[in-house]
Write a protein that holds these residues in place. Sequence first.
Motif, PDB file in Angstrom:
ATOM      1  N   UNK A  64       2.926  -3.487   5.354  1.00 48.39           N
ATOM      2  CA  UNK A  64       1.902  -4.060   4.509  1.00 48.39           C
ATOM      3  C   UNK A  64       1.690  -3.424   3.362  1.00 48.39           C
ATOM      4  N   UNK A  65       0.967  -4.034   2.341  1.00 46.06           N
ATOM      5  CA  UNK A  65       0.429  -5.421   2.218  1.00 46.06           C
ATOM      6  C   UNK A  65       2.017  -6.830   2.058  1.00 46.06           C
ATOM      7  N   UNK A  66       1.419  -7.824   3.549  1.00 46.61           N
ATOM      8  CA  UNK A  66       1.761  -8.639   3.742  1.00 46.61           C
ATOM      9  C   UNK A  66       1.376  -9.500   3.827  1.00 46.61           C
ATOM     10  N   UNK A  67       1.369 -11.039   3.132  1.00 47.61           N
ATOM     11  CA  UNK A  67       0.786 -12.306   3.229  1.00 47.61           C
ATOM     12  C   UNK A  67       0.122 -12.329   4.816  1.00 47.61           C
ATOM     13  N   UNK A  68       1.590 -12.728   5.712  1.00 53.24           N
ATOM     14  CA  UNK A  68       0.760 -12.592   6.815  1.00 53.24           C
ATOM     15  C   UNK A  68      -0.374 -12.100   7.499  1.00 53.24           C
ATOM     16  N   UNK A  69      -0.117 -10.509   7.422  1.00 55.25           N
ATOM     17  CA  UNK A  69      -1.513  -9.863   7.633  1.00 55.25           C
ATOM     18  C   UNK A  69      -2.639 -10.367   6.486  1.00 55.25           C
ATOM     19  N   UNK A  70      -2.794 -10.960   5.524  1.00 54.90           N
ATOM     20  CA  UNK A  70      -3.635 -11.045   4.823  1.00 54.90           C
ATOM     21  C   UNK A  70      -4.282 -11.886   5.571  1.00 54.90           C
ATOM     22  N   UNK A  71      -3.681 -13.128   6.202  1.00 54.23           N
ATOM     23  CA  UNK A  71      -3.854 -13.879   7.148  1.00 54.23           C
ATOM     24  C   UNK A  71      -4.960 -13.499   8.258  1.00 54.23           C
ATOM     25  N   UNK A  83      -6.562   5.734   4.869  1.00 52.97           N
ATOM     26  CA  UNK A  83      -6.707   6.806   3.746  1.00 52.97           C
ATOM     27  C   UNK A  83      -5.441   7.517   3.336  1.00 52.97           C
ATOM     28  N   UNK A  84      -5.062   7.797   2.481  1.00 49.97           N
ATOM     29  CA  UNK A  84      -4.010   8.174   2.166  1.00 49.97           C
ATOM     30  C   UNK A  84      -4.303   9.561   0.556  1.00 49.97           C
ATOM     31  N   UNK A  85      -4.295  10.956   0.876  1.00 49.49           N
ATOM     32  CA  UNK A  85      -3.236  11.779  -0.555  1.00 49.49           C
ATOM     33  C   UNK A  85      -2.628  11.370  -0.784  1.00 49.49           C
ATOM     34  N   UNK A  86      -1.719  10.046  -0.611  1.00 49.13           N
ATOM     35  CA  UNK A  86      -0.855   9.683  -1.795  1.00 49.13           C
ATOM     36  C   UNK A  86      -1.247   8.700  -2.533  1.00 49.13           C
ATOM     37  N   UNK A  87      -1.038   9.278  -3.785  1.00 45.69           N
ATOM     38  CA  UNK A  87      -1.833   8.228  -4.698  1.00 45.69           C
ATOM     39  C   UNK A  87      -1.084   6.535  -4.187  1.00 45.69           C
ATOM     40  N   UNK A  88      -0.084   6.535  -3.947  1.00 43.00           N
ATOM     41  CA  UNK A  88       0.830   5.411  -3.444  1.00 43.00           C
ATOM     42  C   UNK A  88      -0.123   4.159  -3.763  1.00 43.00           C
ATOM     43  N   UNK A  89      -0.225   4.875  -2.365  1.00 43.89           N
ATOM     44  CA  UNK A  89      -1.151   4.154  -0.921  1.00 43.89           C
ATOM     45  C   UNK A  89      -2.115   3.455  -1.742  1.00 43.89           C
ATOM     46  N   UNK A  90      -2.744   3.963  -2.921  1.00 39.36           N
ATOM     47  CA  UNK A  90      -4.631   3.187  -2.844  1.00 39.36           C
ATOM     48  C   UNK A  90      -3.928   1.409  -3.721  1.00 39.36           C
ATOM     49  N   UNK A  91      -2.954   1.366  -4.461  1.00 37.18           N
ATOM     50  CA  UNK A  91      -2.566   0.123  -4.787  1.00 37.18           C
ATOM     51  C   UNK A  91      -2.582  -1.076  -4.367  1.00 37.18           C
ATOM     52  N   UNK A  92      -2.068   0.129  -2.722  1.00 36.77           N
ATOM     53  CA  UNK A  92      -1.557  -1.634  -1.822  1.00 36.77           C
ATOM     54  C   UNK A  92      -3.041  -1.969  -1.336  1.00 36.77           C
TER      55      UNK A  92
END
Length: 252
Positions: free
Chosen positions: A114-121, A144-153
Amino acid sequence: MDEQSATPPPPSTPSPGGSAPLLVLCAHGTRGPRGRRTVGALVDALSRARPGTAVRAAFVDVQPPTVADVVAQHAPERGVVVVPVLLSAGHHVGSDVARAVAPWSRAVSAGPLGPHPLLDEVLADRLAEAGALPGDAVVLAAAGSSDPRAAPDVERVAAALRTRHDGEVVVGYGAAAQPRVPDAVAALRERGARRVLVASYLLGPGFFHDRLAGVGADAVSEPLLTAPDGALEPRVLAAVWSRFDAAAALPV
């Protein structure tokens, strides 16, 4: 594969060595028996969907075998595609999985599920199944993640949910990031929300999902991988194949 289709695609084209790449389904890992059974069931379902594609489980934490060990066992002899069944980019994808495939010319990471359009559905459907009504406030609950790359997803998933739900949608985290889910629920109450629901952005049952029952929401949706009839959600399986096929098509 068209990401909007939930129909599992046909088998991948065999590699030059004559066999399809190995799918390494890489999960986080858990001590909970339900979570372990869920990963096992997912591996079995993927194997049944494509008898010509071997599927192996691997983990980045808590339980063996590690993704590095599984890749090292198979990559010398065949192509390997690691599909991290994680719902955002972050340390495990960017470090653990990346290090596992780096030494091997025939191994590749598909990137997070994820993210993925099917998971959004699926997420929107689970929220509706939990009784969400127009106007209800929603906390999108991510691990949750301490890595800042996770938040935008996670924010991208929240934005997609806002297009499907008529009500305020905010993000909350189970650990390692702010705001935490209970705080997000409380903040919505303080702003006057009459009903607050939690949309569980988690694949399966386990520690984080169990904790959502105590965050003060009016209802909590089921994890993505759990379909209402008790079977595995076919759109999640289709998303796994989507990631696998895209990575398997990359030149090595």
